[in-house]
Scaffold this active site. Sequence first.
Site, PDB file in Angstrom:
ATOM      1  CD  GLU A  57       1.823   8.554  -6.616  1.00  0.00           C
ATOM      2  OE1 GLU A  57       2.591   7.682  -7.052  1.00  0.00           O
ATOM      3  OE2 GLU A  57       2.036   9.189  -5.559  1.00  0.00           O
ATOM      4  CB  CYS A  91      -0.626   6.502  -4.547  1.00  0.00           C
ATOM      5  SG  CYS A  91      -0.182   7.894  -3.468  1.00  0.00           S
TER       6      CYS A  91
END
Length: 237
Positions: A57, A91
């Site tokens: 991510e 994330c």
Amino acid sequence: MEIDWAGLRAAAIETMRRAYTPISDFPVGVAGLVDDGRVVVGCNVENASLGMTLCAECGLVSSLHATGGGRLVAISCVDATGAPLMPCGRCRQLLWEHGGPDLLVEALPRPLRMTELLPHAFGYEDMERVTGPAGAAEVPAELAKWRGRGTVFVHPDLSGGETIWTGYWERSSGEPGTSEEKGILEEGPNFPAAAAAVAWGLVRSPRVVVVDAEGKLSWAGEGDTPEGIPQRWEDNS
């Protein structure tokens, strides 16, 4: 905007195969749909120091900004088998910032909104509440960094032969993260009653001490009465 989940997952799988995972052998790929229609991707990149490992991510968000910015609308994150994989906690915060509460994350049996994955999320609005216009209405912007620190002393005074109340916000010596000496941060206005002066103080610091006309101390702050202050203040107005 229509979301091609099969296409997103295919892009995530393709990117997953480029991951650099010499330590964990756990490749991850992610693909995201941006609000302008383009698709950005990322894969995890490990590092011998472990702590410097980049999640997929992270690469996705970097690609988002490197290719023009915008907001993420939907993402598909997959593991080595191509199955949907949930982003880690760090994330999720990263995705919240770049997609917001309505960002959709592929999951089984249905996509999940970020509000489901990260309830009670921290965001810029939390900082604005203290340091932005709403906070500055009570605390001067240049003093916002001191909010929650120091001590406020509330005391009576005379004005036109009548008793009024005021206070001052003092920076305590030895405050963490600063070498500045003890000193007054802000002097309060005049209040008709002690309760109003105490309320002014609590906006600034959880440490509020009331000094009466005889010099006696009372604790009007949060938590237990600290050592050296004999009693808790009571509003008798």
